[in-house]
Design a protein around this motif. Structure first.
Motif, PDB file in Angstrom:
ATOM      1  N   PHE A 284       0.795  -1.217   0.000  1.00 50.63           N
ATOM      2  CA  PHE A 284       0.000   0.000   0.000  1.00 50.63           C
ATOM      3  C   PHE A 284       0.839   1.284   0.000  1.00 50.63           C
ATOM      4  O   PHE A 284       0.472   2.267  -0.678  1.00 50.63           O
ATOM      5  CB  PHE A 284      -0.968   0.000   1.187  1.00 50.63           C
ATOM      6  N   PRO A 285       1.969   1.343   0.721  1.00 51.27           N
ATOM      7  CA  PRO A 285       2.771   2.582   0.686  1.00 51.27           C
ATOM      8  C   PRO A 285       3.251   2.964  -0.711  1.00 51.27           C
ATOM      9  O   PRO A 285       3.555   4.145  -0.951  1.00 51.27           O
ATOM     10  CB  PRO A 285       3.960   2.259   1.607  1.00 51.27           C
ATOM     11  N   ASN A 286       3.320   1.998  -1.639  1.00 47.54           N
ATOM     12  CA  ASN A 286       3.804   2.323  -2.987  1.00 47.54           C
ATOM     13  C   ASN A 286       2.920   3.348  -3.685  1.00 47.54           C
ATOM     14  O   ASN A 286       3.402   4.151  -4.499  1.00 47.54           O
ATOM     15  CB  ASN A 286       3.875   1.057  -3.845  1.00 47.54           C
ATOM     16  N   SER A 287       1.624   3.316  -3.404  1.00 46.00           N
ATOM     17  CA  SER A 287       0.699   4.219  -4.095  1.00 46.00           C
ATOM     18  C   SER A 287       0.886   5.667  -3.658  1.00 46.00           C
ATOM     19  O   SER A 287       0.628   6.595  -4.439  1.00 46.00           O
ATOM     20  CB  SER A 287      -0.747   3.777  -3.862  1.00 46.00           C
ATOM     21  N   SER A 288       1.302   5.886  -2.418  1.00 40.45           N
ATOM     22  CA  SER A 288       1.520   7.255  -1.934  1.00 40.45           C
ATOM     23  C   SER A 288       2.992   7.653  -1.957  1.00 40.45           C
ATOM     24  O   SER A 288       3.316   8.843  -1.825  1.00 40.45           O
ATOM     25  CB  SER A 288       0.960   7.421  -0.521  1.00 40.45           C
ATOM     26  N   TYR A 289       3.882   6.701  -2.157  1.00 42.06           N
ATOM     27  CA  TYR A 289       5.313   7.000  -2.261  1.00 42.06           C
ATOM     28  C   TYR A 289       5.584   7.979  -3.400  1.00 42.06           C
ATOM     29  O   TYR A 289       6.512   8.795  -3.344  1.00 42.06           O
ATOM     30  CB  TYR A 289       6.091   5.696  -2.483  1.00 42.06           C
ATOM     31  N   ILE A 290       4.755   7.919  -4.453  1.00 45.24           N
ATOM     32  CA  ILE A 290       4.970   8.763  -5.632  1.00 45.24           C
ATOM     33  C   ILE A 290       4.913  10.243  -5.255  1.00 45.24           C
ATOM     34  O   ILE A 290       5.510  11.080  -5.943  1.00 45.24           O
ATOM     35  CB  ILE A 290       3.926   8.440  -6.721  1.00 45.24           C
TER      36      ILE A 290
ATOM     37  N   LEU B  63      -2.321   8.176  -5.883  1.00 40.24           N
ATOM     38  CA  LEU B  63      -3.173   8.351  -4.712  1.00 40.24           C
ATOM     39  C   LEU B  63      -4.575   7.795  -4.953  1.00 40.24           C
ATOM     40  O   LEU B  63      -5.147   7.146  -4.072  1.00 40.24           O
ATOM     41  CB  LEU B  63      -3.250   9.834  -4.340  1.00 40.24           C
ATOM     42  N   LEU B  64      -5.124   8.034  -6.138  1.00 45.11           N
ATOM     43  CA  LEU B  64      -6.444   7.485  -6.453  1.00 45.11           C
ATOM     44  C   LEU B  64      -6.449   5.966  -6.370  1.00 45.11           C
ATOM     45  O   LEU B  64      -7.346   5.361  -5.773  1.00 45.11           O
ATOM     46  CB  LEU B  64      -6.873   7.924  -7.859  1.00 45.11           C
ATOM     47  N   ILE B  65      -5.452   5.338  -6.975  1.00 45.15           N
ATOM     48  CA  ILE B  65      -5.369   3.877  -6.966  1.00 45.15           C
ATOM     49  C   ILE B  65      -5.277   3.360  -5.531  1.00 45.15           C
ATOM     50  O   ILE B  65      -5.984   2.426  -5.132  1.00 45.15           O
ATOM     51  CB  ILE B  65      -4.165   3.397  -7.792  1.00 45.15           C
ATOM     52  N   GLY B  66      -4.413   3.987  -4.747  1.00 44.05           N
ATOM     53  CA  GLY B  66      -4.237   3.538  -3.367  1.00 44.05           C
ATOM     54  C   GLY B  66      -5.479   3.711  -2.525  1.00 44.05           C
ATOM     55  O   GLY B  66      -5.864   2.814  -1.769  1.00 44.05           O
ATOM     56  N   PHE B  67      -6.146   4.839  -2.664  1.00 45.19           N
ATOM     57  CA  PHE B  67      -7.300   5.103  -1.817  1.00 45.19           C
ATOM     58  C   PHE B  67      -8.527   4.309  -2.249  1.00 45.19           C
ATOM     59  O   PHE B  67      -9.351   3.949  -1.406  1.00 45.19           O
ATOM     60  CB  PHE B  67      -7.590   6.597  -1.780  1.00 45.19           C
TER      61      PHE B  67
END
Length: 232
Positions: free
Chosen positions: A82-88, A127-131
């Motif tokens: 999950f952190p990968n989606s917001s790491y960007i 962020l969209l993908i992660g959330f």
């Protein structure tokens, strides 16, 4: 919680991803440079949480008991990636590191605005993908354990995601190090315990939960509006 169609989410996120990657290639061809090509790989890693959340959600809807037990490791893999989606978000750092290339005698060049647009598109898509992946799993937990437990999951997930981003950006660890390089991971986790690391996690977690709550409100505000229209 409102149930979102998984297929519709996948199509929507795929379309946004295509636009994002296309924007990169247009800007890269226009400027004749490929510096931000690594963002495509980072966005691919950002898709992994949604894949695991979709698997977990699908398994949770099945009636046989084995599916529930299979959903647990799938959910753990979601948490790992999950952190990968917001790491960007932290890739905005590269704009600062390249600042000398953007300043001309007349001020900031147009190259900066092209690169900023590209990076922000990748940030927004990640962020969209992660959330959306978190929303899927919150729905599963809400169904199985109740409303309060689902929000505890959201708070815990964003807190752990912020710590994962810290380990990735500052200590250069990857999600799969938890599976392949646990000794180094534990060592760096011990080193990461500091006041500055705590402050980073608190600020970044606040950033993540604020965006998630905004999207959650927009989803449910639309549902509430449609319900009010039917009652009137």
């Amino acid at each position: 919680m409102k149930k979102l169609n998984g297929l519709h989410m996948f199509i929507f996120l795929s379309a946004v991803t295509v636009v994002t990657v296309a924007l990169y290639y247009v800007a890269a061809d226009w400027l004749n440079q490929r510096y931000f090509r690594f963002l495509i790989w980072n966005l691919f890693l950002g898709w992994l949480p949604f894949i695991f959340s979709s698997i977990t959600y699908g398994l949770s809807q099945l009636k046989w008991k084995l599916a529930i037990w299979l959903a647990i490791p799938s959910g753990m893999l979601w948490l790992l990636f999950f952190p990968n989606s917001s790491y960007i978000v932290t890739d905005l750092l590269h704009l600062s590191s390249r600042s000398a290339r953007y300043v001309t005698g007349n001020g900031v060049s147009f190259n900066y605005w092209y690169d900023l647009s590209v990076v922000l598109m990748f940030v927004w898509t990640g962020l969209l993908i992660g959330f959306f992946s978190m929303y899927q799993l919150q729905g599963v937990i809400n169904q199985r354990l109740g409303h309060a437990a689902s929000w505890i999951f959201v708070l815990g997930g964003t807190a752990l995601a912020s710590y994962g981003v810290l380990l990735g950006r500052v200590y250069r660890l990857n999600s799969w190090d938890a599976l392949t390089n646990r000794e180094t991971l534990l060592q760096l986790m011990h080193e990461s315990v500091s006041r500055s690391s705590l402050a980073f996690c608190m600020f970044f977690a606040t950033f993540l939960i604020t965006i998630y709550l905004s999207l959650y409100y927009l989803i449910h505000a639309r549902e509430s509006g449609q319900r009010d229209e039917r009652t009137n």
